[in-house]
Scaffold this motif. Sequence first.
Motif, mmCIF file in Angstrom:
data_model
loop_
_atom_site.group_PDB
_atom_site.id
_atom_site.type_symbol
_atom_site.label_atom_id
_atom_site.label_comp_id
_atom_site.label_asym_id
_atom_site.label_seq_id
_atom_site.Cartn_x
_atom_site.Cartn_y
_atom_site.Cartn_z
ATOM 1 N N ASP A 78 -5.325 -21.626 -10.285
ATOM 2 C CA ASP A 78 -4.496 -22.759 -10.677
ATOM 3 C C ASP A 78 -3.179 -22.310 -11.305
ATOM 4 O OD1 ASP A 78 -5.412 -21.705 -13.011
ATOM 5 O OD2 ASP A 78 -6.257 -23.554 -13.820
ATOM 6 N N THR A 79 -2.753 -21.097 -10.970
ATOM 7 C CA THR A 79 -1.500 -20.590 -11.508
ATOM 8 C C THR A 79 -0.344 -21.000 -10.609
ATOM 9 O OG1 THR A 79 -2.655 -18.681 -12.425
ATOM 10 C CG2 THR A 79 -0.258 -18.519 -12.227
ATOM 11 N N PRO A 80 0.709 -21.604 -11.180
ATOM 12 C CA PRO A 80 1.867 -21.948 -10.345
ATOM 13 C C PRO A 80 2.362 -20.739 -9.562
ATOM 14 C CG PRO A 80 2.069 -22.956 -12.504
ATOM 15 C CD PRO A 80 0.863 -22.057 -12.573
ATOM 16 N N SER A 81 2.673 -20.972 -8.311
ATOM 17 C CA SER A 81 2.986 -19.869 -7.405
ATOM 18 C C SER A 81 4.406 -19.379 -7.582
ATOM 19 C CB SER A 81 2.778 -20.323 -5.967
ATOM 20 O OG SER A 81 3.200 -19.320 -5.077
ATOM 21 N N LYS A 82 4.590 -18.078 -7.378
ATOM 22 C CA LYS A 82 5.923 -17.495 -7.327
ATOM 23 C C LYS A 82 6.405 -17.351 -5.890
ATOM 24 C CE LYS A 82 8.186 -15.371 -10.206
ATOM 25 N NZ LYS A 82 9.011 -15.067 -9.042
ATOM 26 N N SER A 83 5.603 -17.756 -4.936
ATOM 27 C CA SER A 83 5.949 -17.551 -3.536
ATOM 28 C C SER A 83 6.435 -18.837 -2.885
ATOM 29 C CB SER A 83 4.729 -17.029 -2.769
ATOM 30 O OG SER A 83 4.987 -17.004 -1.383
ATOM 31 N N ALA A 84 7.549 -18.726 -2.159
ATOM 32 C CA ALA A 84 8.053 -19.872 -1.397
ATOM 33 C C ALA A 84 7.062 -20.299 -0.326
ATOM 34 C CB ALA A 84 9.396 -19.523 -0.762
ATOM 35 N N ARG A 85 6.121 -19.439 0.015
ATOM 36 C CA ARG A 85 5.157 -19.748 1.063
ATOM 37 C C ARG A 85 4.383 -21.031 0.750
ATOM 38 N NH1 ARG A 85 1.287 -14.961 2.025
ATOM 39 N NH2 ARG A 85 0.350 -15.725 0.108
ATOM 40 N N VAL A 86 4.045 -21.245 -0.522
ATOM 41 C CA VAL A 86 3.289 -22.441 -0.898
ATOM 42 C C VAL A 86 4.099 -23.694 -0.590
ATOM 43 C CG1 VAL A 86 2.254 -23.691 -2.832
ATOM 44 C CG2 VAL A 86 1.970 -21.213 -2.656
ATOM 45 N N GLN A 87 5.397 -23.677 -0.919
ATOM 46 C CA GLN A 87 6.228 -24.844 -0.635
ATOM 47 C C GLN A 87 6.430 -25.040 0.866
ATOM 48 O OE1 GLN A 87 9.645 -25.653 -3.366
ATOM 49 N NE2 GLN A 87 9.136 -23.646 -4.194
ATOM 50 N N VAL A 88 6.670 -23.960 1.574
ATOM 51 C CA VAL A 88 6.916 -24.076 3.008
ATOM 52 C C VAL A 88 5.656 -24.557 3.718
ATOM 53 C CG1 VAL A 88 7.531 -22.798 5.095
ATOM 54 C CG2 VAL A 88 8.791 -22.400 2.968
ATOM 55 N N ASP A 89 4.478 -24.109 3.273
ATOM 56 C CA ASP A 89 3.230 -24.605 3.857
ATOM 57 C C ASP A 89 3.120 -26.121 3.729
ATOM 58 O OD1 ASP A 89 2.383 -22.116 4.639
ATOM 59 O OD2 ASP A 89 0.963 -21.830 2.987
ATOM 60 N N LYS A 90 3.639 -26.687 2.646
ATOM 61 C CA LYS A 90 3.603 -28.133 2.450
ATOM 62 C C LYS A 90 4.749 -28.829 3.181
ATOM 63 C CE LYS A 90 1.217 -28.057 -1.996
ATOM 64 N NZ LYS A 90 1.112 -28.696 -3.311
ATOM 65 N N LEU A 91 5.874 -28.140 3.284
ATOM 66 C CA LEU A 91 7.045 -28.753 3.904
ATOM 67 C C LEU A 91 6.893 -28.924 5.404
ATOM 68 C CD1 LEU A 91 9.996 -29.704 3.921
ATOM 69 C CD2 LEU A 91 10.684 -27.286 4.030
ATOM 70 N N LEU A 92 6.338 -27.935 6.097
ATOM 71 C CA LEU A 92 6.332 -27.963 7.561
ATOM 72 C C LEU A 92 5.615 -29.174 8.139
ATOM 73 C CD1 LEU A 92 5.980 -24.181 8.490
ATOM 74 C CD2 LEU A 92 8.017 -25.527 7.944
ATOM 75 N N PRO A 93 4.418 -29.553 7.660
ATOM 76 C CA PRO A 93 3.815 -30.784 8.200
ATOM 77 C C PRO A 93 4.613 -32.036 7.850
ATOM 78 C CG PRO A 93 2.441 -29.845 6.449
ATOM 79 C CD PRO A 93 3.488 -28.837 6.776
ATOM 80 N N TRP A 94 5.303 -32.029 6.715
ATOM 81 C CA TRP A 94 6.159 -33.171 6.358
ATOM 82 C C TRP A 94 7.302 -33.283 7.368
ATOM 83 C CZ3 TRP A 94 11.108 -34.544 5.193
ATOM 84 C CH2 TRP A 94 11.317 -35.738 4.509
ATOM 85 N N LEU A 95 7.902 -32.152 7.730
ATOM 86 C CA LEU A 95 8.963 -32.178 8.739
ATOM 87 C C LEU A 95 8.435 -32.676 10.078
ATOM 88 C CD1 LEU A 95 10.794 -28.793 8.007
ATOM 89 C CD2 LEU A 95 11.645 -31.102 7.525
ATOM 90 N N GLU A 96 7.238 -32.261 10.436
ATOM 91 C CA GLU A 96 6.616 -32.729 11.686
ATOM 92 C C GLU A 96 6.476 -34.243 11.669
ATOM 93 O OE1 GLU A 96 4.676 -32.043 15.374
ATOM 94 O OE2 GLU A 96 4.719 -30.333 14.003
ATOM 95 N N GLN A 97 6.022 -34.780 10.542
ATOM 96 C CA GLN A 97 5.813 -36.230 10.437
ATOM 97 C C GLN A 97 7.128 -36.989 10.477
ATOM 98 O OE1 GLN A 97 4.233 -37.729 6.657
ATOM 99 N NE2 GLN A 97 2.854 -39.066 7.778
ATOM 100 N N HIS A 98 8.204 -36.383 9.957
ATOM 101 C CA HIS A 98 9.493 -37.080 9.852
ATOM 102 C C HIS A 98 10.514 -36.561 10.863
ATOM 103 C CE1 HIS A 98 7.533 -37.865 5.970
ATOM 104 N NE2 HIS A 98 8.252 -38.973 5.938
ATOM 105 N N ARG A 99 10.054 -35.967 11.935
ATOM 106 C CA ARG A 99 10.943 -35.346 12.920
ATOM 107 C C ARG A 99 11.833 -36.357 13.623
ATOM 108 N NH1 ARG A 99 6.914 -33.026 17.449
ATOM 109 N NH2 ARG A 99 8.912 -32.446 18.392
ATOM 110 N N ASP A 100 11.438 -37.626 13.669
ATOM 111 C CA ASP A 100 12.200 -38.627 14.418
ATOM 112 C C ASP A 100 13.001 -39.566 13.532
ATOM 113 O OD1 ASP A 100 11.310 -37.748 16.937
ATOM 114 O OD2 ASP A 100 9.426 -38.835 16.694
#
Length: 815
Positions: A468-490
């Motif tokens: 439960d430690t806040p991440s220092k890696s952008a990977r955590v944010q990008v993992d959440k961002l990519l499906p959001w972009l897929e949903q809002h692609r149009d």
Amino acid sequence: MNLQLSRWVLSSAACCIFLAACGGTGSEPTVIRLQDEFANASVSGAVDAEDIAPTVLRFDEDAAPGTAALIGVENLRVENGSLAGTTSGEFPIVRLTRSEGLDNPDQLHTVEVTARVSAGANMSVLFDSADEQNAQALSIQGTLIPWSLSTPLIAGDGFQTYALTVGTSFSTHASNQELNGYGMRQILIRPTDVAGADFEIESVRLIYRREYMATVPSGVSWQGFDHRSRETIVTRAPERVTYDLTLPSRPWLDLTIGTAERLPVTFRVTAEQSGEVILAEERTLTTAARWEEMPVDLAALSGQSVRLSLELESGQAGAVGYWGAPAIRNSGALPASSPDAPQGVILFVADTLRRDHLTPYGYERDTTPALARLAAEGALVLDNQSNSTWTKVSVPSFHSSTYPRTNKVQQMLDRLPAAATTLAEVYREAGYATLGMSANSFVGTGTNLHQGFEDFEEAAALVEAVGDTPSKSARVQVDKLLPWLEQHRDVPFFVNIHVTDPHSPYMPQPPYDTYWGDAESRRRFDDAVARLRQIVPDFNGVAAPARGEPTTASIQAAGIEPVAILEHHINLYDGSIRAMDAELGRIVETLERLGLREKVLLVFISDHGEEFLEHGGHFHRQVFGENSNVPLVLWAPGRIEPGTVVDQTIQSLDLMPTMLELSGLPVPDTAQGQSFVSLLEREQLASGNVAYAQTPWSPTPVFSERMRESPGGVPGDTRFFSYSVIDAGWKLVHHVYIDEGLDLPEYQLFDHANDPLDQVDLAAENPAVVESLRQLLEDWMGYADAAELPADGTAMEGLNPAELQRLCSLGYIAC
């Protein structure tokens, strides 16, 4: 106005034409936000909220908490129903030990402290589960980083009730990660921040989420779970909210749902025509305190007039449900500004990133191949200057295009006033879906930077899959961002992603932790640091020692040369940059896979740089070049000519006007930057059909500041305090306050073009230049102060009650 100042004060009259709010470029809307239309909806089935007994700690009953003076308090006693004492230091701590209610699983929302304090500026509260605390360490740490629950004091003879709200604190202390149950066994109170003050604490009230929700009326408010918050419609079963709407041609309902209840709650979306239900979708939640996606396809009702309802059902009357950012979006609709505007806009902010460690700026290590590609295919700004050298101040500045002296976000606990207009607000008004994510606690609700975002995810929510430690890696944010972009692609979208990979402590994920420097050297370094901690227990291994610090001798005694620490940290810093760049590449790869390459504007910037002993220190403090020189890359295929290089000196607050002009949107009247679109060689664009406003560029003086009072707010304790101005190839630094141990003159002058790291002071040889820039700096301060944004109380005087309530409910102003 001084004639020199007129060079950088531009009118916003050259804005592009902006069409109606949330309207598309045709006759139908880009988006219909149900939260914005709530005033026009009808609500039926309203019920009274649940009556929940408060949790109050008093000092006149048998159940009173145990008390102790941990540090800086004399004569602690219970007297006349209050806990009283006198402070003997500037960081006094009183501990209250709870013995009841520790099995409550509900999350804390607010702490209310009713107290009388004779003197001081601030009160703070912290929670802990341990039986014992290291009071000295808490005092030292709290001096550097304030406790997250803090509030200004009203000193005097009368009792006051102070509300410290968890959701609007600027950061999350490690002990405040889970404010429920046993984790709140110990309540630590810093009643004031001065010595010699008398205090009496009459009561401490803990308001949990369910009790708080009982006070929230049905309607629109800013609500969240697990540090991800949304513009929300709150209803209570069996309430039904009904809208009469005409749907756009390709409609779908963008919706997330959640509940604070630990019993089944059913969310139902229905559409009716002539009293007949023609569409019904429902979802039952049985887990409290988390968001779940519930998009609804409305394509079968394209262009039709319908009665759309949001209905909540539960076995318990009054059960609370959250309808998160419900918006009917029109797939394929163009932005409201122009058919040539980018459909998607992404602002990628890399925390603590100096430009001279990046590939496109000539660094010898290939730290950023993905960024180098974006620069080659877009525009590279060679000389961009941050307007402040720490996150708390610089980010609000470029998100609102206002100087820190104007928006008054300069100290640890300051908040951007609601009078500021942010990038997200402009894009939201134009119909864009708006998402914010930040791994830095300074960027979020605590600084009011959620303004304009429908959906904002704070640092504490960005944790690794394990732990439960806040991440220092952008990977955590990008993992959440990519499906959001897929949903809002149009649909049109604006995303701000703020990552902290390059920020200390440098913790690159494998394999980037050994990209530069092998595993054996890393092991030897860790062993040496372990030996050092036996000599210097509070050495954290994060920052290289400053030259002349007392710890330098101890470091050498442990068998470590300071230069070895520096080299090791640079290796890890560069590895962190390479890891971040890989995640930037994943975003670009996804945009191309989704067919959005020619439809987006992607901007890469940093908030400030980092020091590696260039001026005897580490971290990011003074306004020297290693901190103020930050990267800026713009990528918009078909809109920006590949290989464009901007060699003018730009400042970060110029970014907002530039992004808005590229998007065909108006620049707010409050903006103090200027667009540099005219420097992007528009006449060479391959597409040949993109028309931007002809906003002229004029070289202007560039300013930066580093003003930071003590976290406790004690007047006069300004540890890092300096300003700089760059003009006509020169840079002047004014050290208003000089750190103890730093041998610096009040003014220093540098050849900005040839000495970007400010190493050679030329002030003695150029007194006339120093005086000219000193006067320019003084004139600018007068201008920035005169343009000060009104504080929230002042700014709200002219608003109608409905708008005032909207700002209050969304957390933009204190209620």
